[in-house]
Scaffold this motif. Sequence first.
Motif, PDB file in Angstrom:
ATOM      1  N   ASN A  54     -18.361 -10.480   9.625  1.00 47.52           N
ATOM      2  CA  ASN A  54     -19.376 -10.626  10.241  1.00 47.52           C
ATOM      3  C   ASN A  54     -19.145 -12.324   9.586  1.00 47.52           C
ATOM      4  OD1 ASN A  54     -20.091 -10.382   7.683  1.00 47.52           O
ATOM      5  ND2 ASN A  54     -21.555  -8.662   8.322  1.00 47.52           N
ATOM      6  N   ASP A  55     -20.045 -12.273   9.180  1.00 42.84           N
ATOM      7  CA  ASP A  55     -20.368 -13.297   9.489  1.00 42.84           C
ATOM      8  C   ASP A  55     -20.675 -14.358   7.593  1.00 42.84           C
ATOM      9  OD1 ASP A  55     -21.544 -15.435  11.555  1.00 42.84           O
ATOM     10  OD2 ASP A  55     -23.086 -14.802  11.280  1.00 42.84           O
ATOM     11  N   ASP A  56     -20.750 -13.525   7.000  1.00 38.36           N
ATOM     12  CA  ASP A  56     -20.224 -13.215   5.234  1.00 38.36           C
ATOM     13  C   ASP A  56     -19.754 -12.325   4.312  1.00 38.36           C
ATOM     14  OD1 ASP A  56     -22.840 -15.286   5.434  1.00 38.36           O
ATOM     15  OD2 ASP A  56     -23.982 -13.846   6.165  1.00 38.36           O
ATOM     16  N   TYR A  57     -18.950 -11.324   5.535  1.00 34.02           N
ATOM     17  CA  TYR A  57     -18.292 -10.412   4.046  1.00 34.02           C
ATOM     18  C   TYR A  57     -17.227 -10.603   4.835  1.00 34.02           C
ATOM     19  CZ  TYR A  57     -22.688  -9.565   1.476  1.00 34.02           C
ATOM     20  OH  TYR A  57     -23.735  -9.310   0.435  1.00 34.02           O
ATOM     21  N   ALA A  58     -15.817 -10.423   4.091  1.00 38.91           N
ATOM     22  CA  ALA A  58     -14.942  -9.474   4.777  1.00 38.91           C
ATOM     23  C   ALA A  58     -14.617  -8.242   3.771  1.00 38.91           C
ATOM     24  CB  ALA A  58     -13.708 -11.082   4.551  1.00 38.91           C
ATOM     25  N   VAL A  59     -13.314  -7.555   4.562  1.00 40.05           N
ATOM     26  CA  VAL A  59     -13.103  -6.489   4.276  1.00 40.05           C
ATOM     27  C   VAL A  59     -11.247  -6.692   3.955  1.00 40.05           C
ATOM     28  CG1 VAL A  59     -14.120  -5.170   5.549  1.00 40.05           C
ATOM     29  CG2 VAL A  59     -12.528  -5.869   6.681  1.00 40.05           C
ATOM     30  N   THR A  60     -11.057  -5.780   3.116  1.00 45.52           N
ATOM     31  CA  THR A  60      -9.897  -5.521   2.245  1.00 45.52           C
ATOM     32  C   THR A  60      -9.349  -4.662   1.636  1.00 45.52           C
ATOM     33  OG1 THR A  60      -7.793  -6.886   0.744  1.00 45.52           O
ATOM     34  CG2 THR A  60      -9.897  -7.133   0.113  1.00 45.52           C
ATOM     35  N   LEU A  80     -11.197   0.719   0.637  1.00 48.36           N
ATOM     36  CA  LEU A  80     -11.876  -0.147   0.922  1.00 48.36           C
ATOM     37  C   LEU A  80     -12.596  -0.931   0.233  1.00 48.36           C
ATOM     38  CD1 LEU A  80     -12.722  -1.538   3.911  1.00 48.36           C
ATOM     39  CD2 LEU A  80     -14.061  -0.325   3.945  1.00 48.36           C
ATOM     40  N   VAL A  81     -13.098  -2.231   0.418  1.00 46.28           N
ATOM     41  CA  VAL A  81     -14.038  -3.232  -1.020  1.00 46.28           C
ATOM     42  C   VAL A  81     -14.272  -4.528   0.750  1.00 46.28           C
ATOM     43  CG1 VAL A  81     -12.830  -2.872  -2.798  1.00 46.28           C
ATOM     44  CG2 VAL A  81     -11.612  -4.705  -1.311  1.00 46.28           C
ATOM     45  N   PHE A  82     -15.386  -4.300   0.541  1.00 48.94           N
ATOM     46  CA  PHE A  82     -15.775  -5.415   0.948  1.00 48.94           C
ATOM     47  C   PHE A  82     -16.283  -6.604  -0.281  1.00 48.94           C
ATOM     48  CE2 PHE A  82     -17.967  -1.929   4.182  1.00 48.94           C
ATOM     49  CZ  PHE A  82     -17.572  -3.056   4.807  1.00 48.94           C
ATOM     50  N   ILE A  83     -15.682  -8.081   0.680  1.00 46.51           N
ATOM     51  CA  ILE A  83     -15.964  -9.100  -0.203  1.00 46.51           C
ATOM     52  C   ILE A  83     -16.854 -10.402   0.274  1.00 46.51           C
ATOM     53  CG2 ILE A  83     -13.928  -8.841  -0.895  1.00 46.51           C
ATOM     54  CD1 ILE A  83     -12.096 -11.162   0.776  1.00 46.51           C
ATOM     55  N   SER A 159      -9.366  -7.534  20.286  1.00 45.22           N
ATOM     56  CA  SER A 159     -10.307  -6.363  19.068  1.00 45.22           C
ATOM     57  C   SER A 159      -9.524  -5.802  17.959  1.00 45.22           C
ATOM     58  CB  SER A 159     -11.254  -5.599  19.312  1.00 45.22           C
ATOM     59  OG  SER A 159     -11.727  -5.466  21.270  1.00 45.22           O
ATOM     60  N   VAL A 160     -10.459  -5.785  17.026  1.00 45.53           N
ATOM     61  CA  VAL A 160      -9.573  -5.283  15.298  1.00 45.53           C
ATOM     62  C   VAL A 160      -9.694  -3.910  15.424  1.00 45.53           C
ATOM     63  CG1 VAL A 160      -9.706  -5.575  13.232  1.00 45.53           C
ATOM     64  CG2 VAL A 160      -9.486  -7.466  14.323  1.00 45.53           C
ATOM     65  N   VAL A 161      -8.744  -3.065  15.572  1.00 46.11           N
ATOM     66  CA  VAL A 161      -9.053  -1.594  15.489  1.00 46.11           C
ATOM     67  C   VAL A 161      -9.293  -0.938  14.109  1.00 46.11           C
ATOM     68  CG1 VAL A 161      -8.871  -1.212  17.703  1.00 46.11           C
ATOM     69  CG2 VAL A 161      -7.419  -0.942  16.049  1.00 46.11           C
ATOM     70  N   GLY A 162      -9.061  -1.374  12.780  1.00 47.98           N
ATOM     71  CA  GLY A 162      -8.772  -1.230  11.191  1.00 47.98           C
ATOM     72  C   GLY A 162      -7.824  -2.457  10.623  1.00 47.98           C
ATOM     73  N   ILE A 191      -6.908   1.614   7.901  1.00 54.49           N
ATOM     74  CA  ILE A 191      -7.981   2.075   7.661  1.00 54.49           C
ATOM     75  C   ILE A 191      -8.985   1.857   9.106  1.00 54.49           C
ATOM     76  CG2 ILE A 191      -9.998   2.082   7.121  1.00 54.49           C
ATOM     77  CD1 ILE A 191      -8.735   1.247   3.947  1.00 54.49           C
ATOM     78  N   PRO A 192      -9.578   2.968   9.905  1.00 48.39           N
ATOM     79  CA  PRO A 192      -9.860   3.222  11.008  1.00 48.39           C
ATOM     80  C   PRO A 192     -11.271   2.428  10.398  1.00 48.39           C
ATOM     81  CG  PRO A 192      -9.600   4.772  11.004  1.00 48.39           C
ATOM     82  CD  PRO A 192      -9.559   4.602   9.596  1.00 48.39           C
ATOM     83  N   TYR A 193     -11.909   1.776  12.513  1.00 49.89           N
ATOM     84  CA  TYR A 193     -12.832   1.226  12.360  1.00 49.89           C
ATOM     85  C   TYR A 193     -14.367   1.812  11.363  1.00 49.89           C
ATOM     86  CZ  TYR A 193     -17.334   0.172  14.690  1.00 49.89           C
ATOM     87  OH  TYR A 193     -18.461  -0.665  15.053  1.00 49.89           O
ATOM     88  N   SER A 194     -14.428   2.991  12.321  1.00 57.11           N
ATOM     89  CA  SER A 194     -14.993   4.164  12.408  1.00 57.11           C
ATOM     90  C   SER A 194     -15.535   4.488  10.314  1.00 57.11           C
ATOM     91  CB  SER A 194     -14.996   5.426  12.641  1.00 57.11           C
ATOM     92  OG  SER A 194     -13.791   6.243  12.037  1.00 57.11           O
ATOM     93  N   ILE A 195     -14.329   3.684   9.815  1.00 54.63           N
ATOM     94  CA  ILE A 195     -14.537   3.902   7.621  1.00 54.63           C
ATOM     95  C   ILE A 195     -15.407   3.150   7.470  1.00 54.63           C
ATOM     96  CG2 ILE A 195     -13.058   4.148   5.490  1.00 54.63           C
ATOM     97  CD1 ILE A 195     -11.371   5.786   7.197  1.00 54.63           C
ATOM     98  N   ILE A 196     -14.767   2.253   8.347  1.00 55.44           N
ATOM     99  CA  ILE A 196     -15.224   0.370   8.090  1.00 55.44           C
ATOM    100  C   ILE A 196     -16.995   0.205   8.280  1.00 55.44           C
ATOM    101  CG2 ILE A 196     -15.392  -1.944   8.074  1.00 55.44           C
ATOM    102  CD1 ILE A 196     -11.996  -1.576   8.651  1.00 55.44           C
ATOM    103  N   GLN A 197     -17.220   0.828   9.651  1.00 55.49           N
ATOM    104  CA  GLN A 197     -18.458   0.758   9.799  1.00 55.49           C
ATOM    105  C   GLN A 197     -19.575   2.042   9.085  1.00 55.49           C
ATOM    106  OE1 GLN A 197     -19.614  -0.696  11.746  1.00 55.49           O
ATOM    107  NE2 GLN A 197     -22.257   0.209  11.911  1.00 55.49           N
ATOM    108  N   ARG A 198     -19.308   2.605   9.038  1.00 60.47           N
ATOM    109  CA  ARG A 198     -19.916   3.608   8.232  1.00 60.47           C
ATOM    110  C   ARG A 198     -19.627   2.902   6.048  1.00 60.47           C
ATOM    111  NH1 ARG A 198     -15.859   8.255   5.522  1.00 60.47           N
ATOM    112  NH2 ARG A 198     -14.975   6.520   3.683  1.00 60.47           N
ATOM    113  N   GLU A 199     -18.897   2.332   5.779  1.00 61.31           N
ATOM    114  CA  GLU A 199     -18.997   1.591   4.080  1.00 61.31           C
ATOM    115  C   GLU A 199     -19.429   0.674   4.105  1.00 61.31           C
ATOM    116  OE1 GLU A 199     -18.599   3.526   1.030  1.00 61.31           O
ATOM    117  OE2 GLU A 199     -17.380   4.451   3.138  1.00 61.31           O
ATOM    118  N   TRP A 200     -19.887  -0.137   5.690  1.00 63.59           N
ATOM    119  CA  TRP A 200     -20.718  -1.298   6.485  1.00 63.59           C
ATOM    120  C   TRP A 200     -22.353  -0.604   5.744  1.00 63.59           C
ATOM    121  CZ3 TRP A 200     -22.343  -5.678   5.097  1.00 63.59           C
ATOM    122  CH2 TRP A 200     -23.057  -6.397   5.722  1.00 63.59           C
TER     123      TRP A 200
END
Length: 218
Positions: A54-60, A80-83, A159-162, A191-200
């Motif tokens: 999003n505007d302020d965070y990325a994932v790796t 997964l981490v958010f930076i 679209s990014v799916v993971g 890592i699929p979108y569902s896991i990233i969305q859950r952790e967000w």
Amino acid sequence: MIKIMACFLIGVVTAGCNGIVKPDLSGGTNDSYFLVFSGFPVPYLYMASAVQWNDDYAVTTRHTPFIPNVTYSCSTHCDLVFIKHKANGHYPSWRAPRVGESITAVGGSPYLVTTTGKGKVYQTPFVNADEHSGDLYAIHDAPLVKGMSGGPVIANDGSVVGINIGFYSTTLNDVSSNSGVKGAERISIFIPYSIIQREWGMLQAKLTNPHGPKYAAK
């Protein structure tokens, strides 16, 4: 009717090379994914890719050591981490992957050139037994090279799916013997979108109430 899916339960996800990739020629669209490097105490020794969330965070990926600006690690100890990272112009749209759809795996390479590989999404979920997270990762058969960990898995609609993790070291005979990945050229893990969305959602809760639930009523 209940549909039962086979599940890979393994102990090692590798991050070397499992196929031939090509340079990324997408030009201006690639400012939503970028390279990240390890910081102190081993600056620039390790490299991975990251995707703007999003505007302020990325994932790796979590397995890349000493990545700076890590704000949040996966609650289940998944990879997964958010930076903290400000978007440079725009960030991609995200959605869940669809079985059978064509995708492009994108990420860095040891030569600091962004690379891509083509493949499609497979139904069989994947569990990394070493991390004990219990999360079900997704599988595509696009090639990956070292440095693409954390890079986006992009569907044909953009679209990014993971995000890519690595690949399962196996033979083509092992692949063809499993009905869930019949016809796959290789087994690459993301890592699929569902896991990233859950952790967000977990990170949002932490940002809203940094002291935890016991302070919520005060």
